[in-house]
Design a protein around this motif. Structure first.
Motif, PDB file in Angstrom:
ATOM      1  N   ALA A   1      -2.523   2.589  -9.324  1.00 43.27           N
ATOM      2  CA  ALA A   1      -1.693   1.833  -8.129  1.00 43.27           C
ATOM      3  C   ALA A   1      -2.685   1.311  -8.056  1.00 43.27           C
ATOM      4  N   LEU A   2      -4.083   1.676  -7.069  1.00 43.15           N
ATOM      5  CA  LEU A   2      -4.469   0.558  -5.902  1.00 43.15           C
ATOM      6  C   LEU A   2      -4.422  -0.626  -6.312  1.00 43.15           C
TER       7      LEU A   2
ATOM      8  N   ALA B   1       2.112   7.185 -11.918  1.00 44.65           N
ATOM      9  CA  ALA B   1       2.045   6.057 -12.091  1.00 44.65           C
ATOM     10  C   ALA B   1       2.391   5.400 -12.987  1.00 44.65           C
TER      11      ALA B   1
ATOM     12  N   PRO C   1       0.460   2.506  -4.110  1.00 42.65           N
ATOM     13  CA  PRO C   1      -0.124   3.485  -4.500  1.00 42.65           C
ATOM     14  C   PRO C   1      -0.959   5.323  -3.319  1.00 42.65           C
TER      15      PRO C   1
ATOM     16  N   SER D   1       1.345  -1.763  -0.111  1.00 43.52           N
ATOM     17  CA  SER D   1      -0.062   0.158   0.134  1.00 43.52           C
ATOM     18  C   SER D   1       0.933   1.233   0.136  1.00 43.52           C
TER      19      SER D   1
ATOM     20  N   THR E   1      -4.116   8.089 -11.635  1.00 40.82           N
ATOM     21  CA  THR E   1      -3.606   7.067 -10.909  1.00 40.82           C
ATOM     22  C   THR E   1      -3.964   6.310 -10.079  1.00 40.82           C
TER      23      THR E   1
ATOM     24  N   ALA F   1       4.038   1.365 -11.828  1.00 41.76           N
ATOM     25  CA  ALA F   1       3.397   0.554 -11.853  1.00 41.76           C
ATOM     26  C   ALA F   1       2.729  -0.514 -12.449  1.00 41.76           C
TER      27      ALA F   1
END
Length: 429
Positions: free
Chosen positions: A91-92, A124, A64, A61, A87, A127
């Motif tokens: 990312a999540l 991002a 993100p 985590s 983003t 990722a």
């Protein structure tokens, strides 16, 4: 706690380290030592290790959160909603990348494609590399190749749209290098993990095999001790019983003979205790009695024959060939075979029986022949039950020999065997 550890100003730090090392070795080997000294040896490292043991989802985590914080602080207000949404979409999903690497990679790749369509550059995009690394670390070769091809295609599209004039080759090579590095690192993680798993499995298998071998060795040692104790106790008790009966019968008519028999009983008991200490002393390290009293061999057969004569079984011994070249284990086997055969004759034959022992030694084998002129067994041919003859067969089988025990054609009972020495026996001699 050792004395050196209790005194901060001790002048012997080397001795202190040796004591600590021996304490840790004892804990590893026995498992019964107090673990407090080991726990107190490295409190700082243990605390750091406990502090770093965070759940994997917490580590996943962090990226993100950092990407979202960066977008919210660096983007202009008019671009903020779209940048934050993209983003988050990029990312999540990384939070669940360890549970479903292919699904997470698909979600991140779809979000990156939407970003490309919206013509919006974002940090991002890293990722994609993280998701590719996760796929390579947890999936097979085919999944890694497909994911790498998807990321490489996205890199080509991104460079075509956003590369400055004349900078396309340099930018594309740099991005391709990052894609390859992420995939290679993931494959290396997967290979290392598989190697460690194989090593752990092999170590567990070896430990299991060692446990089995230890149990087998313990069972063999128990069998050996049982066999030795049977030979020692059965023989000496039989001799002592025979001498006691002779002393009882002679105590009124011939007191001198009764006294001699009782002295022989005492000597036989001492010899039995010596043999038992010698057999059990092998199990204890540094047992001096085992060194002072070597195991009996062919040279002690004469003493055994004299003992049997004193117990009421006239025994004639004949040894042919030199026995100095025989290993100690072979000589002990020969001695125990003769001892058991004479003990059976003493117990199961009447007074007046004569026994003859013949031992033939050569470079290749040792032949043992023990006969008596006692009465034959009943017509049924059933031999007395017990552990004597099976134990003799086990001793003979250890040297590739077979034991023959049974009535003789002209009357009496005989025990014959031939121990094979072979090249190993000669070498050991």
């Amino acid at each position: 706690m050792t004395e050196a550890a209790a005194e901060p100003g001790s002048a012997h730090p080397v001795r202190h380290r040796d004591r600590v090392r021996r304490t840790r070795t004892a804990v590893r080997l026995t498992g019964y030592a107090d673990p407090a000294p080991v726990r107190a040896a490295r409190p700082g490292r243990a605390a750091r290790r406990r502090g770093l043991r965070l759940p994997p989802v917490v580590w996943d985590s962090l990226l993100p959160a950092l990407l979202l914080l960066h977008i919210m602080t660096m983007r202009a207000p008019r671009e903020l909603p779209a940048a934050v949404a993209l983003t988050a979409a990029l990312a999540l999903p990384l939070v669940w990348r360890r549970r479903a690497p292919l699904t997470v990679f698909g979600a991140v790749a779809a979000a990156a494609f939407v970003q490309w369509l919206m013509d919006l550059q974002l940090p991002a995009d890293v990722a994609l590399l993280v998701a590719l690394h996760t796929v390579a670390a947890n999936s097979g070769r085919r999944g890694t190749l497909v994911a790498g091809a998807v990321v490489e295609g996205g890199a080509l599209l991104a460079c075509l749209r956003w590369a400055a004039e004349g900078a396309f080759p340099t930018l594309f090579v740099a991005v391709t290098a990052m894609v390859v590095a992420a995939a290679v690192l993931g494959v290396n993680v997967r290979t290392t993990r598989a190697y460690l798993a194989a090593v752990e499995e092999r170590a567990a298998r070896l430990e299991h095999q060692q446990d089995q071998q230890a149990r087998l060795a313990a069972a063999e040692e128990r069998t050996r001790i049982t066999r030795e104790m049977h030979d020692i106790v059965a023989h000496n008790l039989s001799v002592m019983v025979a001498l006691t009966d002779a002393a009882v019968h002679a105590q009124h008519r011939s007191p001198d003979k009764a006294t001699t028999a009782m002295l022989q009983i005492s000597e036989t008991g001492r010899q039995a205790l010596t043999d038992m200490r010698r057999s059990l002393g092998i199990l204890r390290t540094g047992e001096p009695d085992a060194e002072r009293h070597p195991p009996p061999g062919v040279a002690q057969l004469e003493t055994l024959a004299d003992q049997m004569c004193a117990a009421g079984l006239p025994t004639r011994l004949e040894v042919q060939g030199g026995h100095a070249h025989l290993p100690a284990t072979v000589q002990l086997t020969v001695y125990r075979l003769v001892q058991e055969a004479l003990t059976n004759t003493l117990k199961h034959t009447p007074t007046g029986t004569h026994a003859k022992v013949r031992v033939l030694c050569s470079a290749e084998a040792v032949a043992v022949d023990v006969t008596d002129n006692g009465p034959c067994p009943p017509p049924s041919g059933v031999t007395p039950s017990g552990h004597g003859i099976p134990g003799m067969r086990e001793r003979a089988a250890a040297y590739g020999g077979t034991l023959q025990a049974g009535p003789l054609p002209g009357g009496g009972w005989g025990v014959r065997t031939r121990l094979l020495l072979g090249s190993s026996g000669a070498a050991s001699a």
